[in-house]
Scaffold this active site. Structure first.
Site, PDB file in Angstrom:
ATOM      1  N   GLU A 111       0.511  -8.483 -17.921  1.00 25.29           N
ATOM      2  CA  GLU A 111       0.277  -7.459 -16.903  1.00 25.29           C
ATOM      3  C   GLU A 111      -0.641  -6.343 -17.361  1.00 25.29           C
ATOM      4  OE1 GLU A 111       4.456  -6.307 -16.089  1.00 25.29           O
ATOM      5  OE2 GLU A 111       3.791  -6.329 -14.006  1.00 25.29           O
ATOM      6  N   TRP A 169      -3.851  -1.968  -1.252  1.00 19.50           N
ATOM      7  CA  TRP A 169      -3.847  -3.183  -2.072  1.00 19.50           C
ATOM      8  C   TRP A 169      -4.278  -4.279  -1.113  1.00 19.50           C
ATOM      9  CZ3 TRP A 169      -1.662  -8.041  -2.244  1.00 19.50           C
ATOM     10  CH2 TRP A 169      -1.709  -8.702  -3.480  1.00 19.50           C
ATOM     11  N   CYS A 175       0.837  -1.195   0.000  1.00 16.82           N
ATOM     12  CA  CYS A 175       0.000   0.000   0.000  1.00 16.82           C
ATOM     13  C   CYS A 175       0.874   1.248   0.000  1.00 16.82           C
ATOM     14  CB  CYS A 175      -0.888  -0.011   1.237  1.00 16.82           C
ATOM     15  SG  CYS A 175      -1.683  -1.597   1.489  1.00 16.82           S
ATOM     16  N   LYS A 232       4.985  -8.692 -19.678  1.00 17.26           N
ATOM     17  CA  LYS A 232       4.473  -7.323 -19.912  1.00 17.26           C
ATOM     18  C   LYS A 232       3.078  -7.378 -20.525  1.00 17.26           C
ATOM     19  CE  LYS A 232       6.277  -5.188 -18.166  1.00 17.26           C
ATOM     20  NZ  LYS A 232       7.390  -5.239 -17.258  1.00 17.26           N
ATOM     21  N   ARG A 243       1.143   2.210  -5.905  1.00 16.01           N
ATOM     22  CA  ARG A 243       1.472   1.192  -4.897  1.00 16.01           C
ATOM     23  C   ARG A 243       0.307   0.223  -4.658  1.00 16.01           C
ATOM     24  NH1 ARG A 243       6.324   0.729  -1.877  1.00 16.01           N
ATOM     25  NH2 ARG A 243       4.976  -0.156  -0.329  1.00 16.01           N
ATOM     26  N   GLU A 260      10.010 -11.858 -20.464  1.00 18.03           N
ATOM     27  CA  GLU A 260       9.619 -10.501 -20.082  1.00 18.03           C
ATOM     28  C   GLU A 260       8.553  -9.946 -21.028  1.00 18.03           C
ATOM     29  OE1 GLU A 260       9.803  -8.718 -17.603  1.00 18.03           O
ATOM     30  OE2 GLU A 260       9.433  -6.690 -18.313  1.00 18.03           O
ATOM     31  N   LYS A 319       2.889  -1.927  -7.408  1.00 16.32           N
ATOM     32  CA  LYS A 319       4.253  -1.686  -7.873  1.00 16.32           C
ATOM     33  C   LYS A 319       5.269  -2.470  -7.056  1.00 16.32           C
ATOM     34  CE  LYS A 319       7.365   0.425 -10.341  1.00 16.32           C
ATOM     35  NZ  LYS A 319       7.513  -0.083 -11.713  1.00 16.32           N
ATOM     36  N   ASN A 343       0.747  -0.874   6.335  1.00 16.47           N
ATOM     37  CA  ASN A 343       1.181  -1.679   5.199  1.00 16.47           C
ATOM     38  C   ASN A 343       1.812  -2.937   5.766  1.00 16.47           C
ATOM     39  OD1 ASN A 343       1.895  -2.514   2.690  1.00 16.47           O
ATOM     40  ND2 ASN A 343       3.503  -0.980   2.367  1.00 16.47           N
ATOM     41  N   GLY A 344       1.370  -4.109   5.322  1.00 11.60           N
ATOM     42  CA  GLY A 344       1.910  -5.363   5.851  1.00 11.60           C
ATOM     43  C   GLY A 344       0.778  -6.307   6.184  1.00 11.60           C
ATOM     44  N   HIS A 351       8.216 -29.763 -27.407  1.00 11.15           N
ATOM     45  CA  HIS A 351       7.920 -30.635 -26.272  1.00 11.15           C
ATOM     46  C   HIS A 351       6.562 -30.312 -25.644  1.00 11.15           C
ATOM     47  CE1 HIS A 351      11.972 -32.311 -26.444  1.00 11.15           C
ATOM     48  NE2 HIS A 351      12.289 -31.098 -26.863  1.00 11.15           N
TER      49      HIS A 351
HETATM   50  C1  AGP Z   1       6.927  -5.971 -13.594  1.00 10.31           C
HETATM   51  O1  AGP Z   1       6.393  -5.141 -14.526  1.00 10.31           O
HETATM   52  C2  AGP Z   1       6.462  -5.772 -12.218  1.00 10.31           C
HETATM   53  N1  AGP Z   1       6.584  -4.438 -11.810  1.00 10.31           N
HETATM   54  C3  AGP Z   1       7.008  -6.807 -11.256  1.00 10.31           C
HETATM   55  O2  AGP Z   1       7.172  -8.035 -11.875  1.00 10.31           O
HETATM   56  C4  AGP Z   1       8.325  -6.399 -10.570  1.00 10.31           C
HETATM   57  O3  AGP Z   1       9.400  -6.469 -11.451  1.00 10.31           O
HETATM   58  C5  AGP Z   1       8.544  -7.326  -9.361  1.00 10.31           C
HETATM   59  O4  AGP Z   1       7.463  -7.189  -8.493  1.00 10.31           O
HETATM   60  C6  AGP Z   1       9.836  -7.040  -8.641  1.00 10.31           C
HETATM   61  O5  AGP Z   1       9.864  -5.744  -8.136  1.00 10.31           O
HETATM   62  P1  AGP Z   1      11.222  -5.086  -7.687  1.00 10.31           P
HETATM   63  O6  AGP Z   1      12.056  -4.941  -8.904  1.00 10.31           O
HETATM   64  O7  AGP Z   1      10.831  -3.786  -7.071  1.00 10.31           O
HETATM   65  O8  AGP Z   1      11.847  -6.027  -6.703  1.00 10.31           O
END
Ligand code: AGP
Length: 613
Positions: A493, A75, A2, A490, A27, A486, A608, A101-102, A509
């Site tokens: 996501e 979140w 959060c 992307k 966040r 990746e 994030k 947060n937590g 396979h």
């Molecule tokens: C990717 O687009 C995401 N933001 C996510 O996979 C991110 O890379 C992952 O959560 C790791 O975050 P960090 O690099 O802050 O550790």
């Protein structure tokens, strides 16, 4: 996960909190709320399910006025997104508020105990135990700082907490336990700010204190009094010297678009003053401890999560090819529980944009306990990972606001390349000429990144043609395989399309069974040692009437005969080619998501920084 913001000063608090929440919304964004200690002496709470806009429409009807307050963008972990589950949460009297947060891992036990003592709960969250716990401690006549210091010891799990009470006007108390994301105290002229992340602080101040694990802080007026596990400690503010403008959208429609567009500059900034081309040398700051530990290193273990893991997978090739060290890569959430036989001979290289990802930090702590030397690649000065590691290579991107990582991914790969070169140099396994050979292609890299970005309209055209497909396969080999992973991540996501990244050799396979006219295949087929193998894979897809969108090296016209579409990237060294190949895939996801009407900057269900398991 959060976003947390707090303010004490002479200004009207609510607009400052709302502005902070706007900057922190990346966040978490399923509910949002603020509490203001009004000039009249009462605490006003306004909160709502949904994004910030739903709160601002409530505020338009009734705007609370006061000079201190706290705010939260959520979140959800415990309790679905709803008005009642949004933070802040209050005690039974409604005069004490908490944002958090937590995860309170022992919340069931605590709630049962508090309910038995007569406390009434209004939400399904784990967080709500905290205000009631504070209320209990305050009954003993302690002040808010003592109460939080005691309560936080009773909470299992990792936490970042802000609280204030109508009975202690002018005071905000904050605490941090474990790795639940940061709490940073910003020192203004006549005011103080508290936030989980720098974008909310930088417009106000650059003088910051990053709370350590076990810290609590009482903020009153312009003063902050720190304790660690109840014992008074000094924490001197440091000047971070970061550019707040880079956290703004400027003329771009979306942060993701802006962050993709600024990658040439970001790569240049990451290289600046480090790749010394004239001297064929790499110079990294504050590496004394790393250099002390390096001679004992026999192998490298890279780790991270999500996009950062994909950068680490590319980094693995760098350590093998440049420094000649055996290297592996492991997902941090697996590594932390794997009990891998690692010790002082294993250099652990972690990658984390935020430096606050819970699994990456746990893997780093595990490595620390086993005596591994550690270096981290990170974008946020003062983050947890930068404190755990023996050395840090910062990516110098400025804040990344788009939830989907783009610019920090490119910068992390660049930093890993520099780190591998530096390790080779310090180990003495490469002579100057050979190191110069590795460094030389870096000099043109920012320009080539810029050139790759100019193909955006071609990519937009392809995205317009395929945005309605529900499945995509990304294929590549060797050092490009993480790029395929990746690319698929992307797309998943930001557009909610199902996509998988595979090593092309694996296709026969199993995945080949999926190939038909409805399954576009994005094949990364750049000019390198494995190009001809990739060409065979493309033939195999075409033989099954699959659609092929190929990434090719400029000038490689042969692919035009085989693939349905070809996106060209400029030629560079095979080791640096993943940096260029990643860019069209970022742009493709962006355009597909836009056509599908998705929120590219704040995709559903994501946050994030993942600070809970
Ligand atoms: C990717 O687009 C995401 N933001 C996510 O996979 C991110 O890379 C992952 O959560 C790791 O975050 P960090 O690099 O802050 O550790």
């Amino acid at each position: 996960m959060c976003g947390i913001i707090g303010y004490v000063g002479e200004q009207d608090a609510a607009p400052i909190l709302i502005d902070g929440l706007r900057r922190l919304e990346y966040r978490g964004y399923d509910s949002v709320g603020i509490a203001v200690l009004e000039d009249s002496g009462g605490i006003a709470v306004r909160k709502s399910e949904g994004r910030l806009v739903s709160l601002t429409s409530i505020l338009e009807e009734s705007w609370p006025h006061g000079r201190q307050g706290i705010g939260h963008t959520r979140w959800a972990t415990h309790g679905r997104p709803s008005d009642a589950n949004a933070h802040p949460h209050t005690d039974c009297t409604g005069t004490l508020v908490v944002i958090h947060n937590g995860i309170v891992e022992n919340h069931r036990d605590l709630r049962a105990r508090l309910e038995a003592a007569g406390h009434a709960f209004n939400s399904d969250t784990d967080t709500e135990v905290i205000p009631h716990l504070l209320e209990e401690h305050l009954k003993d006549g302690t002040d808010l700082h003592d109460a939080l210091a005691q309560a936080i010891e009773e909470l299992a799990g990792a936490h970042a907490i802000l609280t204030m009470s109508a009975s202690e006007p002018g005071v905000i108390v904050a605490g941090r336990k474990g790795n639940a994301g940061g709490v940073t105290i910003g020192y203004g002229e006549d005011e103080m700010f508290i936030a989980s992340d720098l974008p909310a602080l930088l417009p106000h101040t650059q003088r910051l204190v990053f709370l350590e694990d076990g810290d609590t802080v009482l903020i009153r007026g312009r003063e902050a009094t720190y304790r660690n596990h109840g014992v008074a400690v000094e924490r001197e503010p440091q000047e971070v010297g970061l550019d707040p403008v880079s956290a703004a959208k400027g003329n771009f429609k979306h942060f993701m678009q802006k962050e993709i567009a600024e990658q040439a500059e970001v790569v240049l900034d990451t290289l600046r003053g480090r790749a010394l081309f004239g001297e064929s040398r790499v110079d990294l700051d504050d590496m004394a401890r790393f250099c002390e530990l390096l001679p004992q290193v026999r192998r490298v273990l890279l780790t991270g999560m999500g996009t950062s893991l994909h950068a680490a997978m590319i980094g693995r090739h760098y350590f093998e090819q440049i420094a000649g060290l055996p290297a592996e890569c492991d997902n941090a959430s697996e590594m932390r529980y794997r009990g891998a036989p690692i010790g002082p001979e294993t250099l652990v290289v972690s990658v984390s944009q935020s430096g606050e990802t819970v699994d990456t930090l746990a893997a780093m702590n595990e490595a620390k306990e086993r005596g591994c030397p550690q270096v981290t690649i990170c974008n946020v000065p003062g983050s947890q990972s930068s404190r755990v590691a023996d050395a840090v290579v910062y990516t110098r991107c400025g804040p990344e606001i788009g939830v989907a990582s783009t610019k920090t991914y490119l910068a992390s790969i660049t930093a890993l390349y520099l780190l591998a070169c530096y390790s080779a140099q310090e180990l003495g396994v490469v002579d100057r000429e050979r190191l110069g050979g590795f460094l030389e292609p870096l000099a043109r890299l920012p320009k080539l990144v810029g050139e790759t970005l100019t193909h955006d309209s071609i990519i937009e055209g392809i995205a317009n043609e395929y945005y309605q497909h529900e499945n995509f396969l990304f294929l590549a080999r060797g050092i490009q395989y993480p790029v395929a992973m990746e690319g698929a991540l992307k797309l998943k996501e930001v557009s909610y399309i199902h996509a998988e990244g595979y090593p092309a050799g694996e296709m026969k396979h199993g995945p080949i069974a999926l190939i038909d006219r409805d399954m576009p295949v994005i094949a990364i087929c750049l000019r390198d040692a494995l190009r001809d193998k990739m060409m065979s894979n493309i033939e195999q897809v075409k033989a099954r009437e699959g659609i092929v969108i190929a990434l090719a090296t400029e000038g490689d016209r042969e692919l035009e005969e085989k693939a349905d579409h070809v996106i060209y990237v400029p030629e560079t060294s095979p080791l640096l080619a993943p940096i260029l190949a990643s860019i069209p895939l970022q742009a493709f996801s962006y355009h597909v998501a836009l056509r599908r009407g998705c929120d590219v900057d704040q995709p559903r269900n994501l946050a994030k920084t993942v600070t809970v398991e």
